[in-house]
Design a protein around this motif. Structure first.
Motif, PDB file in Angstrom:
ATOM      1  N   VAL A 143     -10.408   0.488   6.752  1.00 11.03           N
ATOM      2  CA  VAL A 143     -10.712  -0.262   6.064  1.00 11.03           C
ATOM      3  C   VAL A 143      -9.154  -0.292   5.880  1.00 11.03           C
ATOM      4  CG1 VAL A 143     -10.239  -1.743   3.823  1.00 11.03           C
ATOM      5  CG2 VAL A 143     -12.556  -0.644   5.223  1.00 11.03           C
ATOM      6  N   VAL A 144      -8.172  -1.007   6.534  1.00  6.33           N
ATOM      7  CA  VAL A 144      -6.609  -1.371   6.635  1.00  6.33           C
ATOM      8  C   VAL A 144      -6.108  -2.535   5.805  1.00  6.33           C
ATOM      9  CG1 VAL A 144      -4.720  -1.388   7.525  1.00  6.33           C
ATOM     10  CG2 VAL A 144      -6.646  -0.949   8.847  1.00  6.33           C
ATOM     11  N   LEU A 145      -5.272  -1.988   4.523  1.00  8.57           N
ATOM     12  CA  LEU A 145      -5.161  -2.677   3.308  1.00  8.57           C
ATOM     13  C   LEU A 145      -3.158  -2.159   3.258  1.00  8.57           C
ATOM     14  CD1 LEU A 145      -7.301  -1.705   0.550  1.00  8.57           C
ATOM     15  CD2 LEU A 145      -7.390  -3.550   1.901  1.00  8.57           C
ATOM     16  N   SER A 146      -2.527  -3.399   3.417  1.00  6.20           N
ATOM     17  CA  SER A 146      -1.191  -4.162   3.754  1.00  6.20           C
ATOM     18  C   SER A 146      -0.388  -4.444   2.294  1.00  6.20           C
ATOM     19  CB  SER A 146      -0.230  -4.664   4.590  1.00  6.20           C
ATOM     20  OG  SER A 146      -0.562  -4.424   6.247  1.00  6.20           O
ATOM     21  N   THR A 147       0.095  -3.667   1.204  1.00  9.34           N
ATOM     22  CA  THR A 147       0.020  -3.748  -0.388  1.00  9.34           C
ATOM     23  C   THR A 147       1.238  -3.112  -0.720  1.00  9.34           C
ATOM     24  OG1 THR A 147      -0.754  -4.286  -2.289  1.00  9.34           O
ATOM     25  CG2 THR A 147      -1.466  -2.269  -0.873  1.00  9.34           C
ATOM     26  N   PRO A 148       1.918  -3.869  -0.994  1.00  8.86           N
ATOM     27  CA  PRO A 148       2.373  -5.718  -0.884  1.00  8.86           C
ATOM     28  C   PRO A 148       1.770  -6.365   0.787  1.00  8.86           C
ATOM     29  CG  PRO A 148       4.136  -4.781  -2.091  1.00  8.86           C
ATOM     30  CD  PRO A 148       3.504  -3.790  -1.122  1.00  8.86           C
ATOM     31  N   ASN A 149       1.613  -7.685   0.721  1.00  9.02           N
ATOM     32  CA  ASN A 149       0.806  -7.517   1.618  1.00  9.02           C
ATOM     33  C   ASN A 149       1.934  -8.504   2.698  1.00  9.02           C
ATOM     34  OD1 ASN A 149      -1.315  -9.104   3.373  1.00  9.02           O
ATOM     35  ND2 ASN A 149      -1.113 -10.787   2.985  1.00  9.02           N
ATOM     36  N   ASN A 150       1.863  -8.423   3.869  1.00  6.41           N
ATOM     37  CA  ASN A 150       2.698  -9.672   4.705  1.00  6.41           C
ATOM     38  C   ASN A 150       1.764 -10.344   5.584  1.00  6.41           C
ATOM     39  OD1 ASN A 150       4.441 -10.585   6.745  1.00  6.41           O
ATOM     40  ND2 ASN A 150       4.688  -8.320   7.809  1.00  6.41           N
ATOM     41  N   PRO A 151       1.972 -12.220   5.148  1.00  6.49           N
ATOM     42  CA  PRO A 151       2.874 -12.049   4.798  1.00  6.49           C
ATOM     43  C   PRO A 151       3.492 -12.983   2.858  1.00  6.49           C
ATOM     44  CG  PRO A 151       1.725 -14.152   5.603  1.00  6.49           C
ATOM     45  CD  PRO A 151       1.126 -13.004   5.649  1.00  6.49           C
ATOM     46  N   THR A 152       1.968 -12.930   2.539  1.00  9.22           N
ATOM     47  CA  THR A 152       2.595 -13.567   0.755  1.00  9.22           C
ATOM     48  C   THR A 152       2.777 -12.687  -0.258  1.00  9.22           C
ATOM     49  OG1 THR A 152      -0.220 -11.949   0.659  1.00  9.22           O
ATOM     50  CG2 THR A 152       0.154 -13.974   1.991  1.00  9.22           C
ATOM     51  N   GLY A 153       3.179 -11.745   0.031  1.00  8.93           N
ATOM     52  CA  GLY A 153       3.994 -10.620  -0.701  1.00  8.93           C
ATOM     53  C   GLY A 153       2.936 -10.147  -2.278  1.00  8.93           C
ATOM     54  N   THR A 154       2.161  -9.999  -2.045  1.00  5.80           N
ATOM     55  CA  THR A 154       0.526  -9.772  -3.443  1.00  5.80           C
ATOM     56  C   THR A 154       0.436  -8.585  -3.120  1.00  5.80           C
ATOM     57  OG1 THR A 154      -1.178 -10.763  -1.815  1.00  5.80           O
ATOM     58  CG2 THR A 154      -0.607 -12.622  -3.552  1.00  5.80           C
ATOM     59  N   VAL A 155      -0.285  -7.813  -3.867  1.00 10.29           N
ATOM     60  CA  VAL A 155      -0.384  -6.940  -4.036  1.00 10.29           C
ATOM     61  C   VAL A 155      -1.849  -6.280  -4.683  1.00 10.29           C
ATOM     62  CG1 VAL A 155       1.710  -6.042  -4.280  1.00 10.29           C
ATOM     63  CG2 VAL A 155       0.876  -6.594  -6.689  1.00 10.29           C
ATOM     64  N   CYS A 156      -2.158  -4.899  -4.326  1.00  6.31           N
ATOM     65  CA  CYS A 156      -3.707  -4.732  -5.198  1.00  6.31           C
ATOM     66  C   CYS A 156      -3.426  -3.196  -5.820  1.00  6.31           C
ATOM     67  CB  CYS A 156      -4.012  -3.374  -4.264  1.00  6.31           C
ATOM     68  SG  CYS A 156      -4.465  -4.768  -2.711  1.00  6.31           S
ATOM     69  N   SER A 157      -3.474  -4.136  -7.021  1.00  5.03           N
ATOM     70  CA  SER A 157      -3.275  -3.168  -8.452  1.00  5.03           C
ATOM     71  C   SER A 157      -4.487  -1.817  -8.319  1.00  5.03           C
ATOM     72  CB  SER A 157      -3.958  -3.888  -9.557  1.00  5.03           C
ATOM     73  OG  SER A 157      -5.180  -3.559  -9.738  1.00  5.03           O
ATOM     74  N   THR A 158      -3.532  -0.949  -9.231  1.00  2.00           N
ATOM     75  CA  THR A 158      -4.124   0.700  -8.392  1.00  2.00           C
ATOM     76  C   THR A 158      -5.948   0.766  -9.396  1.00  2.00           C
ATOM     77  OG1 THR A 158      -1.871   1.793  -9.267  1.00  2.00           O
ATOM     78  CG2 THR A 158      -3.678   2.974  -9.783  1.00  2.00           C
ATOM     79  N   ALA A 159      -6.267   0.389 -10.134  1.00  4.96           N
ATOM     80  CA  ALA A 159      -7.765   0.393 -10.201  1.00  4.96           C
ATOM     81  C   ALA A 159      -8.519  -0.968  -9.231  1.00  4.96           C
ATOM     82  CB  ALA A 159      -7.118  -1.129 -11.790  1.00  4.96           C
ATOM     83  N   GLU A 160      -7.935  -1.640  -8.480  1.00  3.49           N
ATOM     84  CA  GLU A 160      -8.862  -2.628  -7.628  1.00  3.49           C
ATOM     85  C   GLU A 160      -8.003  -1.750  -6.599  1.00  3.49           C
ATOM     86  OE1 GLU A 160      -8.343  -7.259  -7.802  1.00  3.49           O
ATOM     87  OE2 GLU A 160      -6.116  -5.821  -6.988  1.00  3.49           O
ATOM     88  N   LEU A 161      -7.692  -0.323  -5.896  1.00  4.27           N
ATOM     89  CA  LEU A 161      -7.985   0.009  -5.255  1.00  4.27           C
ATOM     90  C   LEU A 161      -9.164   1.590  -5.254  1.00  4.27           C
ATOM     91  CD1 LEU A 161      -4.022   0.802  -4.268  1.00  4.27           C
ATOM     92  CD2 LEU A 161      -5.588  -0.732  -2.596  1.00  4.27           C
ATOM     93  N   GLN A 162      -8.301   1.585  -6.712  1.00  2.20           N
ATOM     94  CA  GLN A 162      -9.769   2.643  -7.077  1.00  2.20           C
ATOM     95  C   GLN A 162     -11.763   2.238  -6.601  1.00  2.20           C
ATOM     96  OE1 GLN A 162      -7.927   3.705 -10.741  1.00  2.20           O
ATOM     97  NE2 GLN A 162      -7.008   5.705  -9.727  1.00  2.20           N
ATOM     98  N   ARG A 163     -10.897   1.486  -7.606  1.00  2.00           N
ATOM     99  CA  ARG A 163     -12.891   0.456  -7.420  1.00  2.00           C
ATOM    100  C   ARG A 163     -13.393   0.324  -6.128  1.00  2.00           C
ATOM    101  NH1 ARG A 163     -11.627  -3.646  -9.620  1.00  2.00           N
ATOM    102  NH2 ARG A 163     -12.157  -4.827  -8.929  1.00  2.00           N
ATOM    103  N   LEU A 164     -13.145  -0.011  -5.243  1.00  2.44           N
ATOM    104  CA  LEU A 164     -13.299   0.066  -2.908  1.00  2.44           C
ATOM    105  C   LEU A 164     -13.214   0.921  -3.357  1.00  2.44           C
ATOM    106  CD1 LEU A 164     -12.969  -2.030  -0.610  1.00  2.44           C
ATOM    107  CD2 LEU A 164     -10.610  -0.784  -0.859  1.00  2.44           C
ATOM    108  N   LEU A 165     -11.903   2.633  -3.424  1.00  2.00           N
ATOM    109  CA  LEU A 165     -12.531   3.624  -2.989  1.00  2.00           C
ATOM    110  C   LEU A 165     -13.551   3.787  -3.287  1.00  2.00           C
ATOM    111  CD1 LEU A 165      -8.724   4.622  -3.122  1.00  2.00           C
ATOM    112  CD2 LEU A 165     -10.888   5.190  -0.767  1.00  2.00           C
ATOM    113  N   ALA A 166     -14.412   4.143  -4.171  1.00  2.48           N
ATOM    114  CA  ALA A 166     -15.287   4.230  -4.923  1.00  2.48           C
ATOM    115  C   ALA A 166     -16.751   3.481  -4.497  1.00  2.48           C
ATOM    116  CB  ALA A 166     -15.332   3.799  -6.736  1.00  2.48           C
TER     117      ALA A 166
END
Length: 363
Positions: free
Chosen positions: A157-180
Motif C-alpha cells: 500500500v503506497v501513501l504519499s502524504t502530503p499528497n502530490n499534487p493536492t497537498g493534503t495529509v493523512c492524520s496519525t490516527a488515520e494511519l494507525q487505523r489503516l495499519l490496524a
C-alpha cells in the motif's frame, strides 16, 4: 524496433517531469520564465552544505561508500532508531523503486489512492503489478477505501502524504487505523517527501508514533525538497530491519554519489538545521500568503501542507497552464483536473498572483 523489449515496457506510461523555464522561453519567445512546476526549493543551497559539497568535489574520481554508512548512522541517531532500521537511496523515489524490486512479482496487487505521485502507475507497470487505485475524496485520501481495497494478493500500500499534487495529509490516527486493518504481511509505505512543511497538529512523526507498533510500515523521506538537494538525489527509508535488508539487497552499486552523501551529512549538522528552519519558515509564510491571495481572487485552493498549492479547476486546467506559461510561469497541469503550482520566492509569487488575476467562475 531494435531488440525485443518486454510487453510491459512497450505500453509503459512515462513519468512526465515539469517543463523547464528554458523550454517555455524558447516556445513563447520569452525573456525570462520561472519554473514553478517541480516542487523544488526556490532558495539557493544552504551555505554550510554548499561549502561541504564544494570541498568534496575533489574526491569525485573515487567510488562512494556503497552503503552510505555515515549517513545511515547520522539518520539513525537523528530518529532514535537502530542502524539496521535505516537505508539510503537515490531520493525517496529511488527507495520506493527498490521496494517494488524487492517485493513485487507479476500479478501482485499494489493499492494506492489516485490521483497521487505519478511514478506509482509507472512502477506498477514495470514490475507487472496490478494497480488497485482508490479515488480521492475532497482531494484527500480515503483510507477506509484503501483498507477495503486490500486483498490476499496485495503486497504494498503506497501513501504519499502530503499528497502530490493536492497537498493534503493523512492524520496519525488515520494511519494507525489503516495499519490496524491491513494484514501484517502487507507493506504500508508512508512517503513523506514534504514532511518538513507539515504544520497540521494531527500529523505526528510516524517514525515515533506508527513504526513501533507496526513493523510492516515503512517511512520514506528525502533531502530534495526542504533541504534543497534535488539535483543530488538522496533520500532514505526507515523501517523494520527485515524490510531494510530486502531493500539493500536490490540497491544498485554506488547509487548515491559521494557528493550527495557529504551534502546529506552536512544537512544534518546543527548549523544547517538552524538555516533550514529559517528557510522552511519563509516557505510556510509564503504558502499562507499565496493561498490567501488566491482565495481572495476567487480561485479554488486546496489547503496545502506542502511547498506547493493546487488549484482544482477541472476542465480549465490546460487553459490555465497555457495562459500562465505564455506569461513566463511554468506550472504543472493535470488535464481535466487541476494545476499544481510550486511556491517560488516572494517576488516570483507576486508575479504569479498578478498573472492569475481574478478567477472567472464557469458559466
Amino acid at each position: 524496433m531494435i531488440g525485443r523489449p518486454r510487453a510491459a515496457v512497450e505500453g509503459l506510461p512515462q513519468y512526465k517531469p515539469g517543463r523547464s523555464a528554458a523550454q517555455a522561453e524558447a516556445e513563447h519567445n520569452l525573456v525570462e520564465a520561472i519554473k514553478l512546476a517541480s516542487n523544488e526549493n526556490a532558495n539557493d543551497p544552504l551555505p554550510s552544505v554548499a561549502k561541504a559539497v564544494s570541498e568534496a568535489a575533489l574526491g569525485m574520481n573515487r567510488y562512494p561508500d556503497h552503503r552510505c554508512m555515515e549517513v545511515r548512522e547520522a539518520l539513525a541517531d537523528r530518529h532514535g532508531v537502530g542502524l539496521d532500521e535505516v537505508t539510503v537511496g537515490s531520493g525517496s523515489v529511488g527507495v520506493l523503486q527498490q521496494l517494488f524490486a524487492a517485493y513485487i512479482d507479476p500479478g501482485d496487487e499494489v493499492v494506492y489512492p489516485w490521483r497521487s505521485f505519478e511514478v506509482h502507475p509507472v512502477f506498477c507497470a514495470i514490475s507487472g503489478a496490478q494497480a488497485m487505485t482508490v479515488p480521492l475524496v475532497d482531494h484527500a485520501f480515503d483510507l477506509d477505501g484503501v483498507a477495503v481495497a486490500v486483498t490476499d494478493r496485495t503486497k504494498l500500500v503506497v501513501l504519499s502524504t502530503p499528497n502530490n499534487p493536492t497537498g493534503t495529509v493523512c492524520s496519525t490516527a488515520e494511519l494507525q487505523r489503516l495499519l490496524a486493518a491491513v494484514p501484517p504481511d502487507v507493506i504500508v509505505v508512508i512517503d513523506e517527501a514534504y514532511r518538513e512543511f507539515v504544520t497540521d497538529p494531527a500529523v505526528a512523526d510516524p517514525i515515533q508514533t506508527v513504526l513501533p507498533d507496526h513493523p510492516n510500515a515503512l517511512v520514506l523521506r528525502t533531502f530534495s525538497k526542504a533541504y534543497g538537494l534535488a539535483n543530488l538525489r538522496v533520500g532514505y527509508g526507515v523501517g523494520h530491519p527485515d524490510v531494510i535488508g530486502a531493500l539493500d539487497k536490490v540497491a544498485l552499486p554506488f547509487i548515491v554519489s559521494g557528493i550527495a552523501q557529504v551534502a546529506a551529512l552536512a544537512s544534518l549538522e546543527p548549523q544547517a538545521g538552524t538555516e533550514l528552519e529559517e528557510r522552511v519558515a519563509g516557505i510556510l509564510a509564503e504558502r499562507d500568503r499565496v493561498s490567501a491571495a488566491m482565495s481572495d481572487l476567487g480561485w479554488p485552493v486546496v489547503p496545502s501542507q506542502a511547498n506547493f498549492v493546487y488549484l482544482p479547476v477541472g476542465d480549465g486546467a490546460m487553459e490555465l497552464f497555457v495562459r500562465l506559461e505564455k506569461q513566463g510561469l511554468v506550472t504543472r497541469p493535470f488535464e481535466g483536473e487541476g494545476v499544481r503550482i510550486s511556491l517560488g520566492t516572494p517576488t516570483q509569487n507576486d508575479r504569479l498572483l498578478a498573472a492569475l488575476g481574478p478567477f472567472d467562475q464557469p458559466g
